[in-house]
Design a protein around this motif. Structure first.
Motif, PDB file in Angstrom:
ATOM      1  N   THR B  44      -7.186  24.804 -11.582  1.00 43.08           N
ATOM      2  CA  THR B  44      -7.305  26.235 -11.884  1.00 43.08           C
ATOM      3  C   THR B  44      -7.162  27.106 -10.639  1.00 43.08           C
ATOM      4  O   THR B  44      -6.970  28.305 -10.751  1.00 43.08           O
ATOM      5  CB  THR B  44      -8.660  26.548 -12.553  1.00 43.08           C
ATOM      6  OG1 THR B  44      -9.691  26.065 -11.704  1.00 43.08           O
ATOM      7  CG2 THR B  44      -8.778  25.902 -13.904  1.00 43.08           C
ATOM      8  N   THR B  46      -5.687  29.124  -7.636  1.00 47.27           N
ATOM      9  CA  THR B  46      -4.382  29.641  -7.243  1.00 47.27           C
ATOM     10  C   THR B  46      -4.391  29.926  -5.749  1.00 47.27           C
ATOM     11  O   THR B  46      -3.451  30.460  -5.203  1.00 47.27           O
ATOM     12  CB  THR B  46      -4.026  30.929  -8.003  1.00 47.27           C
ATOM     13  OG1 THR B  46      -5.102  31.846  -7.826  1.00 47.27           O
ATOM     14  CG2 THR B  46      -3.829  30.667  -9.470  1.00 47.27           C
ATOM     15  N   ASN B 116      -2.275  20.572 -20.511  1.00 49.09           N
ATOM     16  CA  ASN B 116      -3.240  20.649 -21.603  1.00 49.09           C
ATOM     17  C   ASN B 116      -3.985  21.982 -21.505  1.00 49.09           C
ATOM     18  O   ASN B 116      -4.687  22.227 -20.537  1.00 49.09           O
ATOM     19  CB  ASN B 116      -4.221  19.471 -21.438  1.00 49.09           C
ATOM     20  CG  ASN B 116      -5.255  19.427 -22.536  1.00 49.09           C
ATOM     21  OD1 ASN B 116      -5.438  20.394 -23.269  1.00 49.09           O
ATOM     22  ND2 ASN B 116      -5.935  18.299 -22.639  1.00 49.09           N
ATOM     23  N   PRO B 117      -3.821  22.870 -22.505  1.00 43.38           N
ATOM     24  CA  PRO B 117      -4.444  24.200 -22.381  1.00 43.38           C
ATOM     25  C   PRO B 117      -5.961  24.131 -22.183  1.00 43.38           C
ATOM     26  O   PRO B 117      -6.548  25.010 -21.583  1.00 43.38           O
ATOM     27  CB  PRO B 117      -4.093  24.893 -23.691  1.00 43.38           C
ATOM     28  CG  PRO B 117      -3.437  23.892 -24.561  1.00 43.38           C
ATOM     29  CD  PRO B 117      -3.058  22.705 -23.750  1.00 43.38           C
ATOM     30  N   ASP B 118      -6.574  23.064 -22.679  1.00 44.32           N
ATOM     31  CA  ASP B 118      -8.027  22.936 -22.549  1.00 44.32           C
ATOM     32  C   ASP B 118      -8.492  22.844 -21.102  1.00 44.32           C
ATOM     33  O   ASP B 118      -9.630  23.153 -20.783  1.00 44.32           O
ATOM     34  CB  ASP B 118      -8.520  21.697 -23.309  1.00 44.32           C
ATOM     35  CG  ASP B 118      -8.610  21.958 -24.797  1.00 44.32           C
ATOM     36  OD1 ASP B 118      -8.505  23.140 -25.178  1.00 44.32           O
ATOM     37  OD2 ASP B 118      -8.767  20.993 -25.560  1.00 44.32           O
ATOM     38  N   GLY B 120      -7.494  24.586 -18.713  1.00 41.91           N
ATOM     39  CA  GLY B 120      -7.471  25.904 -18.081  1.00 41.91           C
ATOM     40  C   GLY B 120      -6.558  25.954 -16.876  1.00 41.91           C
ATOM     41  O   GLY B 120      -6.705  26.805 -16.012  1.00 41.91           O
ATOM     42  N   SER B 121      -5.609  25.024 -16.829  1.00 42.57           N
ATOM     43  CA  SER B 121      -4.774  24.908 -15.641  1.00 42.57           C
ATOM     44  C   SER B 121      -3.843  26.084 -15.422  1.00 42.57           C
ATOM     45  O   SER B 121      -3.324  26.678 -16.364  1.00 42.57           O
ATOM     46  CB  SER B 121      -3.943  23.629 -15.758  1.00 42.57           C
ATOM     47  OG  SER B 121      -2.818  23.727 -14.925  1.00 42.57           O
ATOM     48  N   ALA B 122      -3.640  26.400 -14.152  1.00 44.45           N
ATOM     49  CA  ALA B 122      -2.745  27.492 -13.786  1.00 44.45           C
ATOM     50  C   ALA B 122      -1.300  27.016 -13.733  1.00 44.45           C
ATOM     51  O   ALA B 122      -0.392  27.801 -13.516  1.00 44.45           O
ATOM     52  CB  ALA B 122      -3.162  28.041 -12.430  1.00 44.45           C
ATOM     53  N   ALA B 124       0.306  25.340 -16.162  1.00 44.61           N
ATOM     54  CA  ALA B 124       0.945  25.183 -17.465  1.00 44.61           C
ATOM     55  C   ALA B 124       2.252  25.968 -17.528  1.00 44.61           C
ATOM     56  O   ALA B 124       3.251  25.496 -18.080  1.00 44.61           O
ATOM     57  CB  ALA B 124      -0.012  25.619 -18.561  1.00 44.61           C
ATOM     58  N   ALA B 125       2.266  27.179 -16.930  1.00 42.72           N
ATOM     59  CA  ALA B 125       3.466  28.007 -16.989  1.00 42.72           C
ATOM     60  C   ALA B 125       4.620  27.370 -16.222  1.00 42.72           C
ATOM     61  O   ALA B 125       5.785  27.551 -16.567  1.00 42.72           O
ATOM     62  CB  ALA B 125       3.166  29.386 -16.423  1.00 42.72           C
ATOM     63  N   ARG B 173     -11.768  19.835 -21.801  1.00 43.64           N
ATOM     64  CA  ARG B 173     -12.398  21.142 -21.959  1.00 43.64           C
ATOM     65  C   ARG B 173     -13.568  21.330 -20.977  1.00 43.64           C
ATOM     66  O   ARG B 173     -13.859  22.433 -20.544  1.00 43.64           O
ATOM     67  CB  ARG B 173     -12.879  21.293 -23.395  1.00 43.64           C
ATOM     68  CG  ARG B 173     -13.308  22.695 -23.733  1.00 43.64           C
ATOM     69  CD  ARG B 173     -13.385  22.899 -25.214  1.00 43.64           C
ATOM     70  NE  ARG B 173     -12.080  23.187 -25.768  1.00 43.64           N
ATOM     71  CZ  ARG B 173     -11.873  23.993 -26.807  1.00 43.64           C
ATOM     72  NH1 ARG B 173     -12.891  24.565 -27.393  1.00 43.64           N
ATOM     73  NH2 ARG B 173     -10.671  24.217 -27.258  1.00 43.64           N
ATOM     74  N   ARG B 176     -12.938  22.100 -16.643  1.00 44.24           N
ATOM     75  CA  ARG B 176     -12.818  23.392 -15.995  1.00 44.24           C
ATOM     76  C   ARG B 176     -14.048  23.706 -15.141  1.00 44.24           C
ATOM     77  O   ARG B 176     -13.934  24.205 -14.035  1.00 44.24           O
ATOM     78  CB  ARG B 176     -12.632  24.459 -17.073  1.00 44.24           C
ATOM     79  CG  ARG B 176     -12.052  25.755 -16.606  1.00 44.24           C
ATOM     80  CD  ARG B 176     -11.694  26.615 -17.805  1.00 44.24           C
ATOM     81  NE  ARG B 176     -12.796  26.803 -18.726  1.00 44.24           N
ATOM     82  CZ  ARG B 176     -13.793  27.656 -18.518  1.00 44.24           C
ATOM     83  NH1 ARG B 176     -13.809  28.394 -17.444  1.00 44.24           N
ATOM     84  NH2 ARG B 176     -14.756  27.766 -19.391  1.00 44.24           N
ATOM     85  N   THR B 177     -15.225  23.408 -15.675  1.00 44.87           N
ATOM     86  CA  THR B 177     -16.436  23.749 -14.934  1.00 44.87           C
ATOM     87  C   THR B 177     -17.221  22.493 -14.556  1.00 44.87           C
ATOM     88  O   THR B 177     -18.396  22.578 -14.222  1.00 44.87           O
ATOM     89  CB  THR B 177     -17.337  24.661 -15.783  1.00 44.87           C
ATOM     90  OG1 THR B 177     -17.527  24.029 -17.038  1.00 44.87           O
ATOM     91  CG2 THR B 177     -16.733  26.033 -15.983  1.00 44.87           C
ATOM     92  N   GLY B 426       1.333  37.392 -19.401  1.00 44.69           N
ATOM     93  CA  GLY B 426       1.566  36.995 -18.024  1.00 44.69           C
ATOM     94  C   GLY B 426       1.322  38.106 -17.049  1.00 44.69           C
ATOM     95  O   GLY B 426       0.535  39.025 -17.323  1.00 44.69           O
TER      96      GLY B 426
END
Lengths: 317, 510
Positions: B44, B46, B116-118, B120-122, B124-125, B173, B176-177, B426
């Motif tokens: 996550t 950047t 994987n959207p779960d 929360g990765s930056a 994915a795009a 999921r 992320r934390t 975006g």
């Protein structure tokens, strides 16, 4: 007295409720929501991902529901999770409170000791060069913001004289009590500056008020030694209003600590609070507000109780 | 009794001896614009790559000058099927910090996690068009894309490979934390996690099994400072060995034991127009603004010469055609253009920015004065990042003063200039909608041929320079300060801290 304390403790509950409700409402009017702080401006994130995070953080619920949920959990001692990293708010505060209390404790002790001492000195030597000098320093102390005092203090004592480390709580790899103390002295001394100045002014005027009272003149006339007149008759009576000032200034002390913690990289609640506000971390802001408000309310209660202890005329009814 | 004291003293001295024999480099690696203090999740993050890459590794990485990509965990790679198939051969003998072997399975796992959207990765795009990942053997990874993506390698330079044997135990999921990132992370980098004292510092220790050789220093410490000024004072008083500096800071170090390191920030500062607003529809207004700014004077007076003019958002000089319009300082022309556009000089434009440093404040005040001379009224407004994001996620704003991190590959600009990425989808916050630019960015990804790619991005530069959805101003230098005791210390300012070959295993201290 016991009933008084219990009653006062009970009245803090609605007070805390009001404080947290106000803070929560104000947060809703603050621009920018936690999601905008959580997701960096240059991070491309899909609408789906955004929703996942929003639901997980409970931000999809209506505001009153969010507050009541928070309140319900807080009543059970659960202050939720920090948005920034998912750490429980209670454990973050538990970790950050001791350094703040340490900083405030030493700052306050120094402040009270030196403030009262210089205040009495200034009153006893009133209108002399010493009194004028102390008065000048007191005004300088009151008007110097903690932020500026911190930077100047760090520049002089850490950089130029190298007496103390330049910020931090412990030296990496050390962590002994002595090491922590060496890090503590400088910020605590700077924190005490305003306190010393304020207390000195109050003590001075309070002592001067008492010094001209009849009972003091009587004591002196009876041949009681000067030091005894000051310590027994003057101080005891002069310090009563000063105690109130000590208590009332706890909130200011916390304010000063917020700035000093940032400058000195001191890992206390003040720094945590700023950080939480920066990142719109609602659970963290609410949790810290609750804890700091409790500290201030307790400090005021202790002051009032002490007030009664030193002034027997006060009755708690 | 005496004997015992002597013994105790000897023991104490010996311990002291070993303690001081430890070679430690302490820095504020997360200070400044490239840092992400106490954010340890590379999926996550950047920013903060300067620190993350000390204990994680990527498949490929840039050299310190950001000119060429070479292998890190991948020793070599082949691009086939017209840019749709990437075959990576991995370094042999690489081990995770816990001793487990690093294999192609870890690479596959990490890439899938990023998509994987779960999680929360930056990323994915950037990795969205990966169709399949195969691992024919432990040292080979084959990544197949749904359409060619020449920018994949660039994206991979900041993508840390993670251990499957550790992270597959945690649901995506919860990742992320998860506390794993800040309590027991395992990587393949030159240093390994030693301890984290929250809000104070993180300490890494040398990885004796690092595949490029054991690091020269025993420990690396990253100290946290809430205030940049405090970090600079700590550097001055010798408490730390490295931190970011501002231009003003650099002036206070003359003749000291600190070396000033500098380099281009790769961040272009610009005045962005809300392209959805009618106010700036007339291109003559936008052109007038650029002609009204005496950029050379600002660079000389405010930046002390530490910035370069930029004519389009692309800052890598390879992609900037010589023929671009320089929009020279010409207040008379600016006035004339405004008049021709029928600009009402009594209207006020609010310019918002998330920059709160003194230099940016000076820049905006100067711009305000320069604009006033041609009849343009602006009011700068300084916001904190969440507020800025919220305002620019909507359309109720006029102009911004901001910076765009470019990196060496202009593909980085895709989500900021392509119309598919307008909020909420975006970061095209200025609502740039130029179909020709869209097409060029798509081309830039789909063409692997260097010449064709170069041409595509040069055209992006020309078009943006001509159409001015943004008024790009300059690229500033950034500075770091390191004690002269450091040996082989490589540091380059880069957006997000960048991921470049800083040879941390060779860093040493006298």
């Amino acid at each position: 007295m016991g009933t008084y304390v219990v009653r006062r403790l009970l009245t803090t509950i609605p007070l805390l409720l009001v404080i947290t409700a106000i803070i929560f409402t104000m947060l809703q009017f603050t621009p920018g929501d936690p999601m905008d702080a959580y997701i960096p401006p240059d991070q491309v994130i899909s609408v789906q991902q955004r929703e996942i995070i929003r639901t997980e953080l409970g931000l999809d619920q209506p505001k009153p529901v969010q507050y009541l949920r928070w309140l319900g959990k807080a009543a059970q001692g659960d202050l939720g999770y920090r948005i920034k990293n998912g750490e429980p708010v209670t454990s973050e505060i538990a970790r950050r409170l001791p350094p703040t209390l340490m900083l405030m404790g030493l700052g306050m002790t120094l402040g009270v000791a030196l403030g009262v001492f210089f205040g009495v000195l200034a009153a006893v030597k009133r209108y002399t060069a010493l009194d004028n000098g102390l008065t000048f320093l007191a005004f300088l102390g009151i008007s110097t913001p903690a932020f500026l005092a911190g930077l100047i203090g760090m520049y002089v004592f850490a950089l130029k004289l190298q007496w103390f480390p330049a910020g931090g709580y412990q030296t990496p790899g050390d962590g002994s009590v002595l090491d922590t103390l060496s890090h503590l002295i400088l910020p605590a001394s700077i924190l005490s500056v305003t306190y010393i100045a304020v207390l000195m002014r109050y003590t001075r005027s309070s002592v001067l008020d008492v010094v001209f009272q009849d009972y003091v003149r009587t004591a002196s006339a009876k041949g009681v030694p000067h030091t005894r007149v000051i310590s027994k008759h003057v101080l005891r009576n002069a310090l009563i209003p000063v105690v109130t000032v000590i208590g009332a200034n706890v909130a200011n002390l916390i304010g000063g600590a917020v700035f000093l913690e940032s400058i000195f990289s001191w890992p206390g609640t003040g720094q945590l609070y700023l950080d939480a506000i920066d990142s719109r971390d609602y659970p963290m802001i609410m949790g810290t507000t609750l804890v700091l408000a409790t500290v201030i309310l307790l400090a005021n209660l202790i002051t009032d109780v002490l007030y009664g202890a030193i002034d027997p005329r006060i009755r708690y009814s | 009794m005496i004997k015992r004291s002597v013994l105790a003293l000897t023991l104490a001295l010996t311990t002291l001896g070993t303690a001081s024999a430890d070679k430690v480099i302490t820095g504020a690696f997360d200070q400044g614009p490239g840092g992400a203090p106490q954010q340890f999740n590379p999926l996550t993050n950047t920013a903060g790559f300067t620190w993350l890459n000390k204990y994680y590794s990527t498949l490929v990485l840039y050299d310190a000058g950001f000119k060429k990509i070479s292998g890190d965990l991948a020793s070599s790679w082949v691009v086939g099927d017209g840019g749709k198939k990437y075959t990576f051969i991995l370094q042999s003998g690489v081990k995770w910090h816990d001793g487990k072997p690093f294999t192609s399975k870890d690479v596959k796992f990490s890439l899938e996690l990023a998509n994987n959207p779960d999680s929360g990765s930056a990323f994915a795009a950037k990795f969205g068009n990966i169709r399949s990942i195969q691992t024919p053997n432990t040292r080979t990874v084959v990544v197949t894309l749904s359409k060619p993506n020449a920018a994949l390698l660039d994206a991979l330079t900041s993508f840390m490979i993670l251990p499957q044997h550790e992270l597959s135990k945690i649901p995506a999921r919860e990742l992320r934390t998860s506390t794993w990132w800040r309590t027991e992370p395992v990587g393949t980098g030159p240093f390994m996690w030693s301890r984290h004292v929250p809000d104070q510092y993180v300490e890494l220790k040398a990885n004796p099994n690092y595949y490029k050789g054991k690091p020269k220093v025993d420990r690396l410490v990253n100290r946290y400072f809430k205030e940049q000024a405090a970090a600079v004072l700590a550097l001055k008083s010798g408490n730390i060995d490295f931190t970011y500096l501002t231009l003003d800071d650099t002036k206070t170090f003359s003749g000291s034991s600190v070396s000033i390191l500098s380099g281009p920030s790769q961040v272009a500062n610009y005045l962005g127009f809300n392209n959805a607003s009618d106010q700036f529809k007339d291109i003559r207004v936008r052109q007038a603004m650029l002609h009204a700014i005496d950029r050379n004077t600002i660079i000389k007076q405010l930046y002390g010469g530490g910035a370069e003019l930029a004519y389009c958002p692309v800052t890598n000089s390879r992609y900037v055609p010589k023929s671009v319009n320089k929009y020279a300082y010409d207040p008379a022309k600016a006035r004339q253009l405004l008049q021709a556009a029928g600009w009402n000089s009594s209207q006020n434009i609010e310019v918002i920015t998330y920059y709160t440093d003194q230099l940016s404040k000076d820049v905006l005040v100067t711009l305000q004065q320069m604009f006033a001379q041609v009849g343009l009224k602006i009011t700068p407004r300084f916001l904190d990042t969440p507020t800025y994001n919220q305002v620019t996620n909507g359309t109720a704003f006029q102009m911004v003063y901001a910076g765009i991190g470019n990196g060496p590959d202009p593909d980085t600009l895709y989500p900021s200039l392509h119309s598919d990425f307008m909020p909420p989808n975006g970061t095209n916050r200025m609502r740039v909608n130029l179909p020709a630019v869209n097409k060029l960015f798509e081309q830039g990804q789909e063409t692997a041929a260097v010449a064709a790619r170069t041409k595509a991005y040069q055209n992006v530069c020309s078009l943006v320079n001509e159409q001015l959805p943004w008024a790009t101003l300059w690229t500033a230098k950034r500075f770091g300060g390191a004690t002269k005791d450091l040996v082989n210390f490589v540091w380059t300012p880069a957006p997000g801290g960048g991921r470049y070959d800083d040879q941390a295993h060779l860093w040493d201290i006298k």
